[in-house]
Every structure is written in structure tokens, then in C-alpha cells.
Design an enzyme around this catalytic site. Structure first.
Site, PDB file in Angstrom:
ATOM      1  N   GLU A 229      32.226 -46.105 -22.102  1.00 39.34           N
ATOM      2  CA  GLU A 229      31.115 -46.060 -23.059  1.00 39.34           C
ATOM      3  C   GLU A 229      29.850 -46.314 -22.258  1.00 39.34           C
ATOM      4  O   GLU A 229      29.616 -47.428 -21.788  1.00 39.34           O
ATOM      5  CB  GLU A 229      31.310 -47.120 -24.141  1.00 39.34           C
ATOM      6  CG  GLU A 229      32.622 -46.904 -24.869  1.00 39.34           C
ATOM      7  CD  GLU A 229      32.572 -47.225 -26.348  1.00 39.34           C
ATOM      8  OE1 GLU A 229      31.829 -48.130 -26.729  1.00 39.34           O
ATOM      9  OE2 GLU A 229      33.291 -46.559 -27.111  1.00 39.34           O
ATOM     10  N   CYS A 263      22.358 -49.351 -26.217  1.00 35.95           N
ATOM     11  CA  CYS A 263      22.798 -48.034 -25.755  1.00 35.95           C
ATOM     12  C   CYS A 263      22.288 -46.962 -26.700  1.00 35.95           C
ATOM     13  O   CYS A 263      22.005 -45.847 -26.286  1.00 35.95           O
ATOM     14  CB  CYS A 263      24.314 -47.975 -25.650  1.00 35.95           C
ATOM     15  SG  CYS A 263      25.142 -48.451 -27.160  1.00 35.95           S
TER      16      CYS A 263
HETATM   17  P1  NAD Z   1      26.502 -52.120 -15.520  1.00 29.07           P
HETATM   18  O1  NAD Z   1      27.131 -50.800 -15.260  1.00 29.07           O
HETATM   19  O2  NAD Z   1      25.523 -52.634 -14.547  1.00 29.07           O
HETATM   20  O3  NAD Z   1      27.628 -53.263 -15.632  1.00 29.07           O
HETATM   21  C1  NAD Z   1      28.672 -53.188 -16.584  1.00 29.07           C
HETATM   22  C2  NAD Z   1      29.848 -53.991 -16.087  1.00 29.07           C
HETATM   23  O4  NAD Z   1      30.411 -53.363 -14.925  1.00 29.07           O
HETATM   24  C3  NAD Z   1      29.503 -55.415 -15.682  1.00 29.07           C
HETATM   25  O5  NAD Z   1      30.510 -56.276 -16.179  1.00 29.07           O
HETATM   26  C4  NAD Z   1      29.520 -55.342 -14.153  1.00 29.07           C
HETATM   27  O6  NAD Z   1      29.809 -56.580 -13.537  1.00 29.07           O
HETATM   28  C5  NAD Z   1      30.621 -54.339 -13.917  1.00 29.07           C
HETATM   29  N1  NAD Z   1      30.592 -53.645 -12.628  1.00 29.07           N
HETATM   30  C6  NAD Z   1      29.515 -53.378 -11.848  1.00 29.07           C
HETATM   31  N2  NAD Z   1      29.912 -52.680 -10.740  1.00 29.07           N
HETATM   32  C7  NAD Z   1      31.252 -52.499 -10.843  1.00 29.07           C
HETATM   33  C8  NAD Z   1      32.232 -51.852 -10.028  1.00 29.07           C
HETATM   34  N3  NAD Z   1      31.889 -51.227  -8.888  1.00 29.07           N
HETATM   35  N4  NAD Z   1      33.505 -51.854 -10.441  1.00 29.07           N
HETATM   36  C9  NAD Z   1      33.861 -52.435 -11.591  1.00 29.07           C
HETATM   37  N5  NAD Z   1      32.985 -53.085 -12.402  1.00 29.07           N
HETATM   38  C10 NAD Z   1      31.692 -53.107 -12.030  1.00 29.07           C
HETATM   39  O7  NAD Z   1      25.869 -52.033 -16.986  1.00 29.07           O
HETATM   40  P2  NAD Z   1      25.075 -53.160 -17.804  1.00 29.07           P
HETATM   41  O8  NAD Z   1      23.732 -53.358 -17.203  1.00 29.07           O
HETATM   42  O9  NAD Z   1      25.936 -54.342 -18.013  1.00 29.07           O
HETATM   43  O10 NAD Z   1      24.930 -52.441 -19.219  1.00 29.07           O
HETATM   44  C11 NAD Z   1      23.880 -51.584 -19.548  1.00 29.07           C
HETATM   45  C12 NAD Z   1      24.393 -50.170 -19.705  1.00 29.07           C
HETATM   46  O11 NAD Z   1      25.473 -50.147 -20.631  1.00 29.07           O
HETATM   47  C13 NAD Z   1      23.358 -49.234 -20.276  1.00 29.07           C
HETATM   48  O12 NAD Z   1      23.415 -48.008 -19.600  1.00 29.07           O
HETATM   49  C14 NAD Z   1      23.807 -49.057 -21.733  1.00 29.07           C
HETATM   50  O13 NAD Z   1      23.379 -47.862 -22.324  1.00 29.07           O
HETATM   51  C15 NAD Z   1      25.287 -49.110 -21.575  1.00 29.07           C
HETATM   52  N6  NAD Z   1      25.936 -49.466 -22.850  1.00 29.07           N
HETATM   53  C16 NAD Z   1      26.652 -48.498 -23.501  1.00 29.07           C
HETATM   54  C17 NAD Z   1      27.243 -48.784 -24.714  1.00 29.07           C
HETATM   55  C18 NAD Z   1      28.011 -47.744 -25.471  1.00 29.07           C
HETATM   56  O14 NAD Z   1      28.650 -48.090 -26.458  1.00 29.07           O
HETATM   57  N7  NAD Z   1      27.984 -46.482 -25.077  1.00 29.07           N
HETATM   58  C19 NAD Z   1      27.104 -50.068 -25.269  1.00 29.07           C
HETATM   59  C20 NAD Z   1      26.381 -51.029 -24.568  1.00 29.07           C
HETATM   60  C21 NAD Z   1      25.806 -50.712 -23.350  1.00 29.07           C
END
Ligand code: NAD
Length: 457
Positions: A229, A263
Site C-alpha cells: 500500500e 496517503c
Molecule cells: P517509508 O517507506 O519510509 O517507511 C515505511 C516502513 O518501511 C517503515 O516501517 C520503515 O522502517 C520500513 N523500511 C524502510 N526501508 C526498508 C527496507 N529497505 N526494507 C524493509 N523495510 C523498510 O514510508 P513512511 O514515511 O513510513 O510512510 C509514508 C508513505 O506511506 C507515503 O508515501 C504514504 O503515501 C504511504 N502510505 C500509504 C498508505 C496506503 O494505504 N496506500 C497508507 C499510509 C501511508
């Protein structure tokens, strides 16, 4: 032992340092989860539901302190933290009401000799790597149906919502979910990457497109169940017959709620040329009235930017828009610290040559573009690599349906925006992701359907 420093984004102050996971603790937790899962799956559904009901009661009992923790570590205005927790209760109710019917064994054919059935088995051990912006919502969309359907969950909250992640684990355990059936993993991206290397049966991710792609690449050869997502660049078109005042109020809220860090925030607005100027005036007046300030205050509407690096993204989009001739109507700059602050920002005279109309802003920044009519609006709405949500404002329901049918998006809105329902599937097209949560499909997503072909003799 590793430690995770938690800072308050509204003040920059260190809140606490949490013990964090490392490669060996992640591996040990994954092994324990696998050992614990079969007994959890063997319980009658009523027992698992009773645990989730108790978890719900725990949230209600602690709602105020849980809202405080979320606001402390994310900078989300406290009223919105309360809204999220109250909204989660309704989602839990939906999952509790639907889990039985959604996963009951179904006889799909029987002619006396041959019977065909579908059985829903749990996936096994699922990993959930989550985001910080709605930590209860996006986590709960995964771990509640996953637990109800008999899975063990390895839950990695965002490093920017780790205290909330630990509160979730504590309340689930107090509600009777065995410690090894729901395990929180604390740390940043490196802990998430370590989790991917464990023996898991599904990976459910919420976060950015960039991280989602890394995860898909890492897991590709293993052919695991994968849900992503991801982000969006969600458009709305305001037709010339729309109620300008109502549309402006709704869309200003849709763009700026949670300081634009949703999001499904409205990220692009297209307005018919006949009402463009009146809409822009009403929109800017609404945004200027939003109270920016201490997220702990009840009447604050715009809080802190949770991740400091996002300030650079906002600065760059603003600079690019100005350089290409956009009209800045309000904001356009950081607010003085301490902490991470950005003024609510509105541009008109924007185009798709500008980053702010192409890439996720994830902050209180919005562009409004004038269009000549429906065809141009639809073409611009579809001119994006993302496809999470899209909306149309018009009193004409048939027109809205006709336009929205042409738009590539997982969810479409008529005269509303920035809305999620537990009864409807939540999914994205294109770079907004793979798979779905919520609705009865979002319960079955945590199961493996097994096909039974049964001949009497
Ligand atoms: P992010 O991608 O920076 O981090 C998300 C998670 O991934 C965190 O827990 C992080 O520690 C982990 N992570 C980072 N690098 C990783 C790796 N290499 N391997 C595995 N895990 C890793 O995102 P964020 O800043 O936490 O969230 C914001 C983003 O999420 C925005 O783009 C937003 O649109 C999206 N979002 C989407 C939805 C949806 O339902 N589509 C809902 C909420 C947020």
C-alpha cells in the site's frame, strides 16, 4: 543492544530511547512466531474474536493516553489522534462482524455425487511493515484481520511511531493474544530489511513507493504473498456547477488534514475555468483560517511535519513551482522551529511540468489548475504514475459517474474526498500499490483458499 531514539517532531526534543531489535532478535522472534502460530490457528474463531474484543475495550479505556503518545511521536494534532482511535473502533467492529462469514468454508457446488468446497486457511506467519502517518489505521487494517484468521504477526511499526507500536503489542497481549503470536520489532529500515530475510508466509507493507519497490525486489525470487500500500498523487475535479463554497471547504480539509500527511490527501485540484477564481478565493480563505500550532492543543489543525527530510521535498517542490511561474497564494516556506514546521501552502497557475503536480508532496502543499472542461480534467487526472483515489465535485450524479468511470484509481469519490470505509476495499492502481486491505476481501487476503473436490464414491 541497539537503541532507537524517539524525537518529538513538534519540538525536536528527545522523548525516549527504546531498546531496538537487531538481526539475532528478529530471527529469534520469527522462529517463536512460527512455533506459536498453529495453536493460535487451532482455536475456535470465537476465542480469537474474544481477544480482539478485549483489545478494543483496552483501546477505549486508554484512548486519551494512546492519543497523547501518537501526537508526541508524530506531531499529529491531538484531535486527529483521537479521531483515528475512534475510527479504529469502527474498523474493529467491522472485522469482528464479518470474519466468520468471510472465512467460513463454502460449498460452491454439489450434485449429489461431487461436492466442491473452498476452505480458508491462515497464511501462517505474516510480516507487517508499517507507516507512521496513521499507525493505528494502517497497522490495524493488517494485524486485526490477520490475527482473526489465525495468523501470527511480526509487526514492524515505523521508527516514527514505535511507541504506538509497543502500545499496540501491550494491549493485544493484555487482551489474551499470546506474546509470540503478535510480536513488535523495533527499529528503522534495517530491521525491516532483516525481517524480509526470515521465513515468512506473507509480507504486508504500507509506506513509500521507493521502499515498496525495494521490498518487492528483495522478495521477488521467493514468490511470497505480497501486498504493497503505497503513495498517491490524488486528484479532484471541481465542475462548473459545483457548490463552490462546499467544495472549497471539503477539499481544503482533504488536502491539509493530518498536515497533508495522508496517503489519500487531495494532492491535485482541477477547477473548471468558469468558477476557478471564486473557488481559489474560497479555498485560500479556508486554508488561512486553519490554526497552526502545538499539536497537543485541542484546536490545532496543522501540526508538525513528522519526518524532517520531508521539509526538503516541500522546499524543492515550492522552488520548482515558483521557478516555472506558478502563483503562490499563501505559505511557501518553513515555519521557525524548534521542530519540523511548514506553512500551509497553496499555488494556482500550476502545470504538470511542475513536481508539485507529479510527485507526492506529503505535506500541507497543494496546486490548483484551471481546466476548460471534462475531457481535459479526466486527461490530467490520469496523467500520473499513481492511482490511489480521485474525486469529482458536481451536483450531477450521472456526470460524476461517467467521469469517475474513466479515472484510474482504487477509490473514487463524488462530492467527498480523503475518506476510507472499512466496508470498501482499499487499494491502488499503478505505483500506488498491489493488493488491498479492508472490506471482506481484506479479511480473505490473510487466508489461502484451499479447493476441496469431494466425490462420494
Ligand atoms: P517509508 O517507506 O519510509 O517507511 C515505511 C516502513 O518501511 C517503515 O516501517 C520503515 O522502517 C520500513 N523500511 C524502510 N526501508 C526498508 C527496507 N529497505 N526494507 C524493509 N523495510 C523498510 O514510508 P513512511 O514515511 O513510513 O510512510 C509514508 C508513505 O506511506 C507515503 O508515501 C504514504 O503515501 C504511504 N502510505 C500509504 C498508505 C496506503 O494505504 N496506500 C497508507 C499510509 C501511508
Amino acid at each position: 543492544m541497539n537503541r532507537l531514539a524517539v524525537h518529538n517532531p513538534a519540538t525536536g526534543e528527545l522523548v525516549t530511547e527504546l531498546p531496538a531489535d537487531d538481526a539475532s532478535s528478529v530471527a529469534a522472534k520469527a522462529v517463536r512466531a512460527r512455533a506459536a502460530q498453529p495453536a493460535w490457528a487451532a482455536l475456535p474463531l470465537a476465542k480469537r474474536k474474544a481477544c480482539i474484543e478485549c483489545f478494543r475495550a483496552g483501546i477505549m479505556a486508554e484512548l486519551e493516553s494512546l492519543a497523547f503518545i501518537m501526537t508526541l511521536e508524530t506531531g499529529k494534532p491531538i484531535s486527529m489522534s483521537r479521531n483515528e482511535l475512534n475510527g479504529l473502533l469502527a474498523r474493529i467492529d467491522f472485522f469482528l462482524a464479518q470474519a466468520g462469514a468471510a472465512t467460513a468454508t463454502q460449498t460452491v457446488f454439489s450434485d449429489g455425487g461431487m461436492t466442491e468446497q473452498i476452505e480458508h486457511l491462515p497464511l501462517g506467519v505474516v510480516a507487517n511493515i508499517s507507516a507512521w502517518n496513521y499507525p493505528w489505521f494502517v497497522g490495524g487494517n493488517v494485524f486485526i484481520p490477520a490475527l482473526l484468521t489465525g495468523n501470527a504477526v511480526l509487526y514492524k511499526p515505523s521508527e516514527h511511531a514505535a511507541m504506538t507500536g509497543l502500545a499496540i503489542a501491550r494491549l493485544l497481549h493484555a487482551a489474551g493474544v499470546p506474546v509470540d503470536v503478535f510480536t513488535a520489532l523495533i527499529g528503522g529500515g534495517e530491521v525491516g530489511a532483516t525481517l524480509l530475510a526470515q521465513k515468512i508466509d506473507g509480507l504486508f507493507f504500507t509506506g513509500s513507493h521507493a521502499t515498496g519497490v525495494k521490498i518487492a525486489q528483495a522478495l521477488g525470487p521467493r514468490l511470497l504473498k505480497l501486498q504493497l500500500e503505497l503513495g498517491g498523487k490524488d486528484p479532484t475535479y471541481v465542475c462548473e456547477d459545483a457548490n463552490v463554497r462546499n467544495a472549497a471547504a471539503s477539499l481544503a480539509d482533504g488536502a491539509m488534514y493530518n498536515t497533508g500527511q495522508s496517503c489519500c490527501s487531495v494532492e491535485r485540484i482541477y477547477v473548471h475555468e468558469r468558477i476557478h477564481d471564486a473557488f481559489v478565493d474560497a479555498f485560500v480563505a479556508t486554508v488561512k483560517a486553519f490554526k497552526v500550532g502545538d499539536p497537543m492543543h485541542d484546536d490545532t489543525y496543522i501540526g508538525a511535519i513528522t519526518r524532517a527530510p520531508q521539509l526538503e521535498v516541500l522546499d524543492a517542490q515550492v522552488a520548482d513551482a515558483l521557478a516555472q511561474g506558478a502563483t503562490l497564494l499563501t505559505g511557501g516556506h518553513r515555519l521557525s522551529g524548534p521542530g519540523n514546521w511548514y506553512a500551509p501552502t497553496v499555488f494556482s497557475n500550476v502545470s504538470h511540468a511542475m513536481e508539485l503536480m507529479r510527485e507526492e508532496s506529503f505535506g500541507p502543499l497543494i496546486g490548483i489548475q484551471k481546466v476548460s472542461g471534462d475531457d481535459e480534467a479526466v486527461a490530467l487526472m490520469n496523467d500520473s504514475r499513481y492511482g490511489l483515489t480521485a474525486g469529482v465535485f458536481t451536483p450531477d450524479g450521472a456526470r460524476a459517474r461517467r467521469l469517475l468511470a474513466q479515472v484510474n484509481a482504487g477509490s473514487v469519490y463524488w462530492n467527498c474526498c480523503d475518506r476510507v470505509s472499512p466496508r470498501l476495499p482499499w487499494s491502488g492502481c499503478g505505483d500506488s500499490g498491489l493488493g488491498l486491505t479492508l472490506s471482506t476481501y481484506g479479511i480473505q487476503a490473510f487466508t489461502r483458499p484451499k479447493a476441496w473436490h469431494l466425490r462420494r464414491s
